[in-house]
Motif scaffolding. Structure first.
Motif, mmCIF file in Angstrom:
data_model
loop_
_atom_site.group_PDB
_atom_site.id
_atom_site.type_symbol
_atom_site.label_atom_id
_atom_site.label_comp_id
_atom_site.label_asym_id
_atom_site.label_seq_id
_atom_site.Cartn_x
_atom_site.Cartn_y
_atom_site.Cartn_z
ATOM 1 N N VAL A 246 -35.060 31.039 -26.112
ATOM 2 C CA VAL A 246 -35.332 32.402 -26.581
ATOM 3 C C VAL A 246 -34.782 32.595 -27.995
ATOM 4 O O VAL A 246 -35.404 33.275 -28.829
ATOM 5 C CB VAL A 246 -34.739 33.449 -25.617
ATOM 6 C CG1 VAL A 246 -34.913 34.851 -26.180
ATOM 7 C CG2 VAL A 246 -35.410 33.350 -24.246
ATOM 8 N N ALA A 247 -33.636 31.987 -28.288
ATOM 9 C CA ALA A 247 -33.079 32.083 -29.639
ATOM 10 C C ALA A 247 -34.038 31.475 -30.665
ATOM 11 O O ALA A 247 -34.228 32.019 -31.764
ATOM 12 C CB ALA A 247 -31.727 31.386 -29.701
ATOM 13 N N LEU A 248 -34.660 30.356 -30.313
ATOM 14 C CA LEU A 248 -35.635 29.732 -31.214
ATOM 15 C C LEU A 248 -36.882 30.597 -31.362
ATOM 16 O O LEU A 248 -37.403 30.791 -32.464
ATOM 17 C CB LEU A 248 -36.028 28.347 -30.678
ATOM 18 C CG LEU A 248 -34.977 27.244 -30.791
ATOM 19 C CD1 LEU A 248 -35.361 26.045 -29.936
ATOM 20 C CD2 LEU A 248 -34.806 26.820 -32.250
ATOM 21 N N LEU A 249 -37.361 31.151 -30.242
ATOM 22 C CA LEU A 249 -38.569 31.979 -30.279
ATOM 23 C C LEU A 249 -38.324 33.307 -30.985
ATOM 24 O O LEU A 249 -39.257 33.912 -31.519
ATOM 25 C CB LEU A 249 -39.082 32.226 -28.859
ATOM 26 C CG LEU A 249 -39.587 30.984 -28.113
ATOM 27 C CD1 LEU A 249 -39.968 31.343 -26.688
ATOM 28 C CD2 LEU A 249 -40.780 30.367 -28.839
ATOM 29 N N ALA A 250 -37.068 33.751 -30.989
ATOM 30 C CA ALA A 250 -36.755 35.019 -31.648
ATOM 31 C C ALA A 250 -37.128 34.969 -33.121
ATOM 32 O O ALA A 250 -37.668 35.936 -33.675
ATOM 33 C CB ALA A 250 -35.268 35.338 -31.482
ATOM 34 N N GLY A 251 -36.835 33.830 -33.769
ATOM 35 C CA GLY A 251 -37.192 33.688 -35.174
ATOM 36 C C GLY A 251 -38.691 33.757 -35.382
ATOM 37 O O GLY A 251 -39.175 34.362 -36.347
ATOM 38 N N MET A 252 -39.448 33.156 -34.464
ATOM 39 C CA MET A 252 -40.904 33.178 -34.567
ATOM 40 C C MET A 252 -41.445 34.595 -34.416
ATOM 41 O O MET A 252 -42.412 34.984 -35.069
ATOM 42 C CB MET A 252 -41.508 32.265 -33.486
ATOM 43 C CG MET A 252 -43.023 32.154 -33.539
ATOM 44 S SD MET A 252 -43.669 31.180 -32.135
ATOM 45 C CE MET A 252 -43.057 29.552 -32.527
ATOM 46 N N HIS A 253 -40.805 35.371 -33.553
ATOM 47 C CA HIS A 253 -41.256 36.730 -33.284
ATOM 48 C C HIS A 253 -40.643 37.756 -34.240
ATOM 49 O O HIS A 253 -40.994 38.932 -34.183
ATOM 50 C CB HIS A 253 -40.919 37.123 -31.839
ATOM 51 C CG HIS A 253 -41.828 36.494 -30.827
ATOM 52 N ND1 HIS A 253 -42.915 37.150 -30.287
ATOM 53 C CD2 HIS A 253 -41.829 35.238 -30.272
ATOM 54 C CE1 HIS A 253 -43.534 36.338 -29.423
ATOM 55 N NE2 HIS A 253 -42.893 35.185 -29.404
ATOM 56 N N GLY A 254 -39.716 37.304 -35.073
ATOM 57 C CA GLY A 254 -39.069 38.240 -35.984
ATOM 58 C C GLY A 254 -38.245 39.267 -35.235
ATOM 59 O O GLY A 254 -38.234 40.452 -35.595
ATOM 60 N N ALA A 255 -37.568 38.824 -34.167
ATOM 61 C CA ALA A 255 -36.782 39.748 -33.335
ATOM 62 C C ALA A 255 -35.458 39.082 -32.965
ATOM 63 O O ALA A 255 -35.211 37.927 -33.305
ATOM 64 C CB ALA A 255 -37.563 40.122 -32.078
ATOM 65 N N GLU A 256 -34.616 39.830 -32.261
ATOM 66 C CA GLU A 256 -33.356 39.292 -31.767
ATOM 67 C C GLU A 256 -33.447 39.115 -30.260
ATOM 68 O O GLU A 256 -34.183 39.843 -29.582
ATOM 69 C CB GLU A 256 -32.192 40.232 -32.103
ATOM 70 C CG GLU A 256 -31.921 40.344 -33.594
ATOM 71 C CD GLU A 256 -30.711 41.238 -33.873
ATOM 72 O OE1 GLU A 256 -30.120 41.757 -32.888
ATOM 73 O OE2 GLU A 256 -30.364 41.409 -35.052
ATOM 74 N N ASP A 257 -32.695 38.133 -29.759
ATOM 75 C CA ASP A 257 -32.672 37.921 -28.307
ATOM 76 C C ASP A 257 -32.100 39.173 -27.636
ATOM 77 O O ASP A 257 -31.109 39.747 -28.089
ATOM 78 C CB ASP A 257 -31.798 36.705 -27.975
ATOM 79 C CG ASP A 257 -31.866 36.345 -26.488
ATOM 80 O OD1 ASP A 257 -32.607 37.023 -25.742
ATOM 81 O OD2 ASP A 257 -31.186 35.378 -26.088
ATOM 82 N N GLY A 258 -32.748 39.587 -26.599
ATOM 83 C CA GLY A 258 -32.306 40.771 -25.873
ATOM 84 C C GLY A 258 -33.362 41.149 -24.849
ATOM 85 O O GLY A 258 -34.410 40.501 -24.738
ATOM 86 N N PRO A 259 -33.116 42.190 -24.070
ATOM 87 C CA PRO A 259 -34.062 42.596 -23.028
ATOM 88 C C PRO A 259 -35.478 42.854 -23.544
ATOM 89 O O PRO A 259 -36.464 42.508 -22.884
ATOM 90 C CB PRO A 259 -33.433 43.879 -22.470
ATOM 91 C CG PRO A 259 -31.977 43.746 -22.774
ATOM 92 C CD PRO A 259 -31.904 43.014 -24.079
ATOM 93 N N ALA A 260 -35.593 43.438 -24.762
ATOM 94 C CA ALA A 260 -36.919 43.765 -25.282
ATOM 95 C C ALA A 260 -37.721 42.501 -25.568
ATOM 96 O O ALA A 260 -38.908 42.398 -25.191
ATOM 97 C CB ALA A 260 -36.785 44.603 -26.554
ATOM 98 N N LEU A 261 -37.096 41.532 -26.222
ATOM 99 C CA LEU A 261 -37.807 40.282 -26.524
ATOM 100 C C LEU A 261 -38.143 39.530 -25.245
ATOM 101 O O LEU A 261 -39.264 39.022 -25.089
ATOM 102 C CB LEU A 261 -36.957 39.397 -27.446
ATOM 103 C CG LEU A 261 -37.563 38.019 -27.753
ATOM 104 C CD1 LEU A 261 -38.927 38.149 -28.412
ATOM 105 C CD2 LEU A 261 -36.615 37.201 -28.636
ATOM 106 N N ARG A 262 -37.202 39.475 -24.301
ATOM 107 C CA ARG A 262 -37.469 38.751 -23.056
ATOM 108 C C ARG A 262 -38.570 39.432 -22.249
ATOM 109 O O ARG A 262 -39.382 38.758 -21.602
ATOM 110 C CB ARG A 262 -36.192 38.609 -22.240
ATOM 111 C CG ARG A 262 -35.147 37.763 -22.972
ATOM 112 C CD ARG A 262 -34.071 37.208 -22.093
ATOM 113 N NE ARG A 262 -33.137 36.399 -22.876
ATOM 114 C CZ ARG A 262 -32.486 35.344 -22.413
ATOM 115 N NH1 ARG A 262 -32.659 34.961 -21.154
ATOM 116 N NH2 ARG A 262 -31.664 34.664 -23.182
ATOM 117 N N ALA A 263 -38.624 40.755 -22.331
ATOM 118 C CA ALA A 263 -39.704 41.476 -21.645
ATOM 119 C C ALA A 263 -41.046 41.154 -22.300
ATOM 120 O O ALA A 263 -42.071 40.990 -21.612
ATOM 121 C CB ALA A 263 -39.444 42.975 -21.692
#
Length: 313
Positions: A246-263
Motif C-alpha cells: 500500500v505504501a508503494l501504491l500510495a505514490g502511484m495514487h498520489g495519496a497517503e496510506d490510510g483507511p481512505a486509500l485502502r477503501a
C-alpha cells in the motif's frame, strides 16, 4: 504541323516495348503513362522517357503493384514504392500461411462444421488494417478524451491485441477471435472507462509510464517474495507485506496510506470487471505464454489480503 522530335506514336511505342497498343492505351487512360502530346490528327505521342517508364510499369504490374501506387511514382521514388510493395506482399504471405494452418487443422479434425467456416470467414476479414482500426476505436472510446489515460492505453496497444502466429493452432485462433469480439464490445469499453475515471481524472495533465512500471515491478517483487516464503493473505505475517504494498501504491495514487486509500483499493478490486482478466488470458493463449503471469497472481494475493473475494474465471 511537324511532329516534335524524339517522340513516338503509340504504335511505335508498342513496337519498341513489345506491349500491345491496347495495353499502352489502358495505361495511358489509367494515368500511369501520361501522353506527352498529340498530333494534329489526335494521335497520342510519347517521349524517350516513356519507353523506360513503360518498362517500369510493366515490371511493377508483373510483381503485383497496383495502378494507384504506380500513379504515385511522381510523388515517391522507386525505393519507396518497392518497400511498400514488399510490406504488402509480406502481409499477404502471413495471411495465407494462417489460412493454410487453419484449413489443415480443420481438415485433420474431421468433418468441417459451421464454427470452422466462421473462423475462416473472420480470419479473412480481419487483417492488419482492421486490427489498427479496432485499436484506434478502443483507445479513443476507453480513453474518453483523457490525455493521460489515452497515453497509457497507447503504451499497451500492441500488447492488447497481439499478432497471430504465422501458423496458429485452433486454440490460438479461437482466443484471437474472442479477443477481437471482446475489444469490440461497447459494454466492455464503457465499463473500463467508468471504472478508471476517478484514477485518471487526477492525472489529466500527463502520465509517467516509467514511474508506473517501476512501481508495478516493486509491488510484484514484494508480493512474490512473500508468496515464495509461504505467506498467505489474511494471516498476521501478511500484514507488513500489505503495508509495504500500500505504501508503494500510495505514490502511484498520489495519496497517503490510510483507511481512505485502502477503501479505494478494496473497491477497485471488488468492482474489477472479470472480462479484463479474461482479456489478458486470451492474449497469453495467442502468444503461447504461461498463465497466469506473476502480475495476476500478485493482484489476487493483494485482493485477498484486503479482504476481497476474487471471482473464479
Amino acid at each position: 504541323m511537324t511532329r516534335p522530335p524524339d517522340t513516338y506514336t503509340i504504335g511505335q511505342l508498342s513496337r519498341l516495348s513489345g506491349l500491345p497498343v491496347k495495353t499502352i492505351r489502358f495505361y495511358s487512360d489509367a494515368g500511369v503513362l501520361p501522353e506527352r502530346d498529340r498530333t494534329p490528327a489526335g494521335y497520342r505521342l510519347y517521349g524517350e522517357a516513356d519507353v523506360a517508364r513503360l518498362e517500369l510499369v510493366r515490371t511493377l504490374r508483373e510483381i503485383g503493384v497496383g495502378l494507384a501506387t504506380i500513379r504515385s511514382l511522381g510523388e515517391r521514388d522507386l525505393r519507396q514504392v518497392l518497400d511498400l510493395h514488399l510490406r504488402t506482399v509480406e502481409a499477404q504471405l502471413k495471411s495465407l500461411q494462417r489460412t493454410r494452418a487453419v484449413l489443415r487443422a480443420t481438415l485433420e479434425r474431421g468433418d468441417p462444421a459451421e464454427e470452422d467456416l466462421r473462423r475462416l470467414n473472420t480470419l479473412g476479414r480481419i487483417g492488419a488494417a482492421e486490427r489498427d482500426a479496432l485499436m484506434d476505436a478502443f483507445v479513443a472510446e476507453v480513453g474518453g478524451g483523457n490525455r493521460a489515460r489515452e497515453q497509457w492505453l497507447t503504451c499497451l496497444r500492441d500488447a492488447m491485441v497481439p499478432e497471430l502466429p504465422a501458423e496458429p493452432t485452433i486454440e490460438q485462433l479461437d482466443a484471437w477471435l474472442e479477443l477481437v469480439d471482446l475489444l469490440s464490445d461497447d459494454d466492455y469499453r464503457a465499463t473500463l472507462r467508468r471504472q478508471s475515471d476517478d484514477f485518471w481524472e487526477r492525472r489529466e495533465g500527463g502520465f509517467d509510464a516509467e514511474a508506473w512500471r517501476e512501481t508495478n515491478d516493486a509491488v510484484t517483487q514484494v508480493v512474490q517474495d512473500a508468496i515464495a516464503e509461504g505467506v498467505a493473505p489474511g494471516t498476521p505475517e501478511a500484514a507488513p507485506v500489505l503495508d509495504r504494498v500500500v505504501a508503494l501504491l500510495a505514490g502511484m495514487h498520489g495519496a497517503e496510506d490510510g483507511p481512505a486509500l485502502r477503501a479505494t483499493l478494496t473497491r477497485g478490486y471488488e468492482e474489477h470487471d472479470p472480462r479484463a482478466e479474461r482479456h489478458w488470458h486470451l492474449v497469453a493463449i495467442v502468444n503461447g505464454t504461461p498463465w497466469p503471469p506473476p502480475e495476476t497472481t500478485v493482484h489476487h494475493w493483494i485482493a485477498k489480503a484486503l479482504g476481497v473475494t476474487v471471482p473464479t474465471l
